[in-house]
Motif scaffolding. Structure first.
Motif, PDB file in Angstrom:
ATOM      1  N   LEU A 160       0.809  -1.217   0.000  1.00  0.00           N
ATOM      2  CA  LEU A 160       0.000   0.000   0.000  1.00  0.00           C
ATOM      3  C   LEU A 160       0.846   1.273   0.000  1.00  0.00           C
ATOM      4  O   LEU A 160       0.330   2.362   0.165  1.00  0.00           O
ATOM      5  CB  LEU A 160      -0.932   0.002   1.214  1.00  0.00           C
ATOM      6  CG  LEU A 160      -2.038  -1.043   1.173  1.00  0.00           C
ATOM      7  CD1 LEU A 160      -2.785  -1.082   2.491  1.00  0.00           C
ATOM      8  CD2 LEU A 160      -2.998  -0.745   0.035  1.00  0.00           C
ATOM      9  N   LEU A 201      -0.195   4.028  -2.649  1.00  0.00           N
ATOM     10  CA  LEU A 201      -1.596   4.442  -2.618  1.00  0.00           C
ATOM     11  C   LEU A 201      -1.812   5.793  -3.289  1.00  0.00           C
ATOM     12  O   LEU A 201      -2.827   6.016  -3.946  1.00  0.00           O
ATOM     13  CB  LEU A 201      -2.086   4.478  -1.171  1.00  0.00           C
ATOM     14  CG  LEU A 201      -3.558   4.776  -0.959  1.00  0.00           C
ATOM     15  CD1 LEU A 201      -4.407   3.716  -1.639  1.00  0.00           C
ATOM     16  CD2 LEU A 201      -3.875   4.846   0.513  1.00  0.00           C
ATOM     17  N   LYS A 248      -4.935  -5.972   1.686  1.00  0.00           N
ATOM     18  CA  LYS A 248      -4.193  -5.268   0.645  1.00  0.00           C
ATOM     19  C   LYS A 248      -4.966  -5.146  -0.666  1.00  0.00           C
ATOM     20  O   LYS A 248      -4.553  -5.635  -1.710  1.00  0.00           O
ATOM     21  CB  LYS A 248      -2.845  -5.928   0.403  1.00  0.00           C
ATOM     22  CG  LYS A 248      -1.924  -5.835   1.585  1.00  0.00           C
ATOM     23  CD  LYS A 248      -0.600  -6.444   1.286  1.00  0.00           C
ATOM     24  CE  LYS A 248       0.274  -6.396   2.532  1.00  0.00           C
ATOM     25  NZ  LYS A 248       1.510  -7.090   2.340  1.00  0.00           N
TER      26      LYS A 248
END
Length: 110
Positions: free
Chosen positions: A21, A24, A41
């Motif tokens: 992540l 992101l 995830k």
């Protein structure tokens, strides 16, 4: 003259499975990030309906993306009027069959 009409654009949800992540912020440029699951995830992303296919192709080329799945909710017919058996029978009274049930209490030995 001003008109205050809100024009809705059709959107489609995408589930983007990622390895990490950390990227992101990069996903935010593809569409609206609706939900992020840190444990599993994945990211739920909403994109415009007309650009779904090219967005999926671009997402699959990213090194941090495992796979991309589309939501098929816009394709489902949500009109359930004739599907549940209630076809204009609101005038007729419903017939119920009374069941003869026997209630027994549990016996306890002290």
């Amino acid at each position: 003259m001003l008109t205050n009409e809100l024009e809705l654009t059709p959107r489609r949800g995408l589930v983007v499975w990622v390895y990490s992540l950390k990227q992101l912020r990069n996903l935010k440029r593809f569409g609206y990030v609706y939900y992020v699951s840190k444990k599993m995830k994945y990211v739920v992303l909403y994109v415009d309906e007309e650009s779904v296919e090219e967005t999926i192709e671009k997402l699959n080329k990213q090194f941090f993306v495992r796979s991309v799945e589309q939501s098929f909710r816009p394709d489902i017919n949500m009109n359930f009027t004739n599907r549940l058996g209630n076809q204009d029978c609101h005038d007729e009274p419903l017939d119920f069959e009374e069941q003869k049930t026997e209630i027994r209490l549990a016996e306890f030995d002290d």
